[in-house]
Design an enzyme around this catalytic site. Sequence first.
Site, PDB file in Angstrom:
ATOM      1  N   PRO A  16      13.283  37.889  42.420  1.00 45.84           N
ATOM      2  CA  PRO A  16      14.170  37.309  41.402  1.00 45.84           C
ATOM      3  C   PRO A  16      13.725  35.888  41.099  1.00 45.84           C
ATOM      4  O   PRO A  16      13.458  35.116  42.027  1.00 45.84           O
ATOM      5  CB  PRO A  16      15.548  37.316  42.083  1.00 45.84           C
ATOM      6  CG  PRO A  16      15.279  37.420  43.546  1.00 45.84           C
ATOM      7  CD  PRO A  16      13.938  38.068  43.710  1.00 45.84           C
ATOM      8  N   MET A  17      13.614  35.533  39.825  1.00 47.31           N
ATOM      9  CA  MET A  17      13.228  34.161  39.464  1.00 47.31           C
ATOM     10  C   MET A  17      13.990  33.732  38.219  1.00 47.31           C
ATOM     11  O   MET A  17      13.862  34.352  37.152  1.00 47.31           O
ATOM     12  CB  MET A  17      11.718  34.063  39.226  1.00 47.31           C
ATOM     13  CG  MET A  17      10.899  34.145  40.505  1.00 47.31           C
ATOM     14  SD  MET A  17       9.133  33.939  40.210  1.00 47.31           S
ATOM     15  CE  MET A  17       8.686  35.531  39.560  1.00 47.31           C
ATOM     16  N   GLN A  70      21.045  40.162  41.290  1.00 42.86           N
ATOM     17  CA  GLN A  70      21.255  39.160  42.342  1.00 42.86           C
ATOM     18  C   GLN A  70      22.387  38.215  41.945  1.00 42.86           C
ATOM     19  O   GLN A  70      22.400  37.689  40.832  1.00 42.86           O
ATOM     20  CB  GLN A  70      19.989  38.349  42.591  1.00 42.86           C
ATOM     21  CG  GLN A  70      20.144  37.489  43.851  1.00 42.86           C
ATOM     22  CD  GLN A  70      19.022  36.499  44.062  1.00 42.86           C
ATOM     23  OE1 GLN A  70      18.806  35.607  43.240  1.00 42.86           O
ATOM     24  NE2 GLN A  70      18.308  36.645  45.165  1.00 42.86           N
ATOM     25  N   CYS A 100      18.390  30.009  47.806  1.00 41.74           N
ATOM     26  CA  CYS A 100      18.057  29.006  46.788  1.00 41.74           C
ATOM     27  C   CYS A 100      18.157  27.599  47.385  1.00 41.74           C
ATOM     28  O   CYS A 100      19.164  27.244  47.988  1.00 41.74           O
ATOM     29  CB  CYS A 100      19.001  29.135  45.586  1.00 41.74           C
ATOM     30  SG  CYS A 100      18.576  27.945  44.306  1.00 41.74           S
ATOM     31  N   LYS A 139      18.862  38.005  50.386  1.00 38.60           N
ATOM     32  CA  LYS A 139      17.574  37.298  50.378  1.00 38.60           C
ATOM     33  C   LYS A 139      17.802  35.891  50.882  1.00 38.60           C
ATOM     34  O   LYS A 139      18.714  35.192  50.407  1.00 38.60           O
ATOM     35  CB  LYS A 139      17.009  37.274  48.962  1.00 38.60           C
ATOM     36  CG  LYS A 139      15.697  36.515  48.796  1.00 38.60           C
ATOM     37  CD  LYS A 139      15.098  36.804  47.423  1.00 38.60           C
ATOM     38  CE  LYS A 139      13.794  36.070  47.176  1.00 38.60           C
ATOM     39  NZ  LYS A 139      13.977  34.660  46.822  1.00 38.60           N
ATOM     40  N   ASN A 200       8.431  37.693  51.850  1.00 39.82           N
ATOM     41  CA  ASN A 200       8.193  36.963  50.598  1.00 39.82           C
ATOM     42  C   ASN A 200       7.632  35.579  50.932  1.00 39.82           C
ATOM     43  O   ASN A 200       7.948  35.004  51.955  1.00 39.82           O
ATOM     44  CB  ASN A 200       9.533  36.852  49.836  1.00 39.82           C
ATOM     45  CG  ASN A 200       9.484  35.918  48.653  1.00 39.82           C
ATOM     46  OD1 ASN A 200      10.213  34.932  48.608  1.00 39.82           O
ATOM     47  ND2 ASN A 200       8.637  36.197  47.688  1.00 39.82           N
ATOM     48  N   ASP A 202       4.153  33.182  49.038  1.00 37.67           N
ATOM     49  CA  ASP A 202       2.714  32.960  48.948  1.00 37.67           C
ATOM     50  C   ASP A 202       1.874  34.230  49.030  1.00 37.67           C
ATOM     51  O   ASP A 202       0.737  34.184  49.500  1.00 37.67           O
ATOM     52  CB  ASP A 202       2.248  31.994  50.046  1.00 37.67           C
ATOM     53  CG  ASP A 202       2.574  30.558  49.687  1.00 37.67           C
ATOM     54  OD1 ASP A 202       3.262  30.338  48.673  1.00 37.67           O
ATOM     55  OD2 ASP A 202       2.146  29.654  50.435  1.00 37.67           O
TER      56      ASP A 202
HETATM   57  C1  LIG Z   1      10.805  29.638  38.683  1.00 29.89           C
HETATM   58  C2  LIG Z   1      11.424  30.216  39.945  1.00 29.89           C
HETATM   59  C3  LIG Z   1      12.726  30.672  39.899  1.00 29.89           C
HETATM   60  C4  LIG Z   1      13.301  31.234  41.043  1.00 29.89           C
HETATM   61  N1  LIG Z   1      14.563  31.755  40.963  1.00 29.89           N
HETATM   62  C5  LIG Z   1      15.061  32.464  42.018  1.00 29.89           C
HETATM   63  C6  LIG Z   1      16.269  33.193  41.903  1.00 29.89           C
HETATM   64  O1  LIG Z   1      16.927  33.247  40.855  1.00 29.89           O
HETATM   65  N2  LIG Z   1      16.701  33.880  43.015  1.00 29.89           N
HETATM   66  C7  LIG Z   1      15.995  33.870  44.190  1.00 29.89           C
HETATM   67  O2  LIG Z   1      16.405  34.510  45.165  1.00 29.89           O
HETATM   68  N3  LIG Z   1      14.854  33.181  44.319  1.00 29.89           N
HETATM   69  C8  LIG Z   1      14.359  32.521  43.264  1.00 29.89           C
HETATM   70  N4  LIG Z   1      13.142  31.910  43.359  1.00 29.89           N
HETATM   71  C9  LIG Z   1      12.380  32.043  44.614  1.00 29.89           C
HETATM   72  C10 LIG Z   1      11.470  33.288  44.555  1.00 29.89           C
HETATM   73  O3  LIG Z   1      12.223  34.477  44.444  1.00 29.89           O
HETATM   74  C11 LIG Z   1      10.604  33.365  45.812  1.00 29.89           C
HETATM   75  O4  LIG Z   1      11.439  33.472  46.927  1.00 29.89           O
HETATM   76  C12 LIG Z   1       9.702  32.143  45.981  1.00 29.89           C
HETATM   77  O5  LIG Z   1       9.090  31.786  44.759  1.00 29.89           O
HETATM   78  C13 LIG Z   1       8.613  32.402  47.029  1.00 29.89           C
HETATM   79  O6  LIG Z   1       7.851  33.513  46.683  1.00 29.89           O
HETATM   80  P1  LIG Z   1       6.404  33.400  45.954  1.00 29.89           P
HETATM   81  O7  LIG Z   1       5.534  32.505  46.800  1.00 29.89           O
HETATM   82  O8  LIG Z   1       5.920  34.813  45.862  1.00 29.89           O
HETATM   83  O9  LIG Z   1       6.663  32.760  44.623  1.00 29.89           O
HETATM   84  C14 LIG Z   1      12.568  31.302  42.250  1.00 29.89           C
HETATM   85  C15 LIG Z   1      11.258  30.814  42.272  1.00 29.89           C
HETATM   86  C16 LIG Z   1      10.683  30.294  41.146  1.00 29.89           C
HETATM   87  C17 LIG Z   1       9.254  29.807  41.206  1.00 29.89           C
END
Ligand SMILES: Cc1cc2nc3c(=O)[nH]c(=O)nc-3n(C[C@H](O)[C@H](O)[C@H](O)COP(=O)(O)O)c2cc1C
Length: 337
Positions: A16-17, A70, A100, A139, A200, A202
């Site tokens: 989720p992002m 989420q 978060c 999460k 999750n 990197d």
């Molecule tokens: C732009 C952005 C928005 C994000 N929004 C959420 C979110 O809405 N909910 C959530 O659980 N994590 C959010 N995250 C965290 C990601 O889900 C993830 O846990 C984090 O980026 C680490 O994983 P990665 O290294 O694969 O990016 C966000 C991350 C980014 C970069």
Amino acid sequence: MRIGQITIEKPILLAPMEDVTDLPFRVICKKLGADIVYTEFVNSDGLVRGSEKTRKKMVFWEEERPIGIQIYGGDAAAMEGAAQFAESFDPDLIDINCGCWVRDVALRGAGAGLLRDLPRMEKMASIVVNAVRKPVTLKTRLGWDAGSIRIVDVARMCEAVGIQALTVHCRTRDQGHKGDVDYAWISRIKESVSIPIIVNGDIVTPQDVKNVFETTGCDGVMIGRGAIANPWIFLHAKHYLATGELLGEPTLEDRVNLLKEHLRLAIDYKGERKGVIELRKHYSGFLRGLPHVSKVRNELMQFTEAGPILDHLTRFLALYSPAPLSSQRSAAENTAA
Ligand SMILES: Cc1cc2nc3c(=O)[nH]c(=O)nc-3n(C[C@H](O)[C@H](O)[C@H](O)COP(=O)(O)O)c2cc1C
């Protein structure tokens, strides 16, 4: 991995992002092999207030399934109501955000803020689980900071209250998105609980996916920024897991066609101006590896209507394809000069 009715071997999930995993991007990632996708986090207080913008974040298409909505918040009653409202959209699962890190969320006792008060996290998780019939997942991160890592206790607590899978971003809240991830905790969690554990943080290449599955014993892998930079990661990682072979980079034509499709989806879903503007954050990822990518991106950034973007992309494709990349580069140099 099994969550409720969902059974998938070695699933690769789209994280989720916020402002990224909207409907158009999720549809694209699904098409490229993401096994489970999630909405951006949805504010429980916004839902309780009846915000239309918040409600719209829960809309999804059937082809996205399985999908999780989420939700986040610091107030248990609002989270209970939000979970029930989310369930009325009929997702496959509901996910609670306890990870978060941003100040506005974490310092108000929501998101990763709940890692500082595990009894409250437990109460929140339990209330949400009991409020809905859908499977509820959670999460989170390893802990608030390096000195307070309680992820094994969190996992036990989740299992005890009926959470059906736990995703762990292998950093602390203090780290934000920087510093090293620590996957070593995953095997300790796996020894302590039997609910699925999704790793999750990197994970950006097919080799990373394979390595995390093999070294941690996790049940699933979740990719966030790696999918923004390269939405083909899902297909490529699955192919690598199945065959041990790395697929070649997507062609220029693949990239341009996918960008056009994303643009059409974004416009259908958000209207032309908003769809075009919000697509801008995806240019770098979709066009990665193109000759003169930053020049092309800057040009595309100027447009606020779809027509000129589509024309520009078509011209670009004609200019650089199907010649091999080396001659594309010299063509670009001549054109740019
Ligand atoms: C732009 C952005 C928005 C994000 N929004 C959420 C979110 O809405 N909910 C959530 O659980 N994590 C959010 N995250 C965290 C990601 O889900 C993830 O846990 C984090 O980026 C680490 O994983 P990665 O290294 O694969 O990016 C966000 C991350 C980014 C970069």
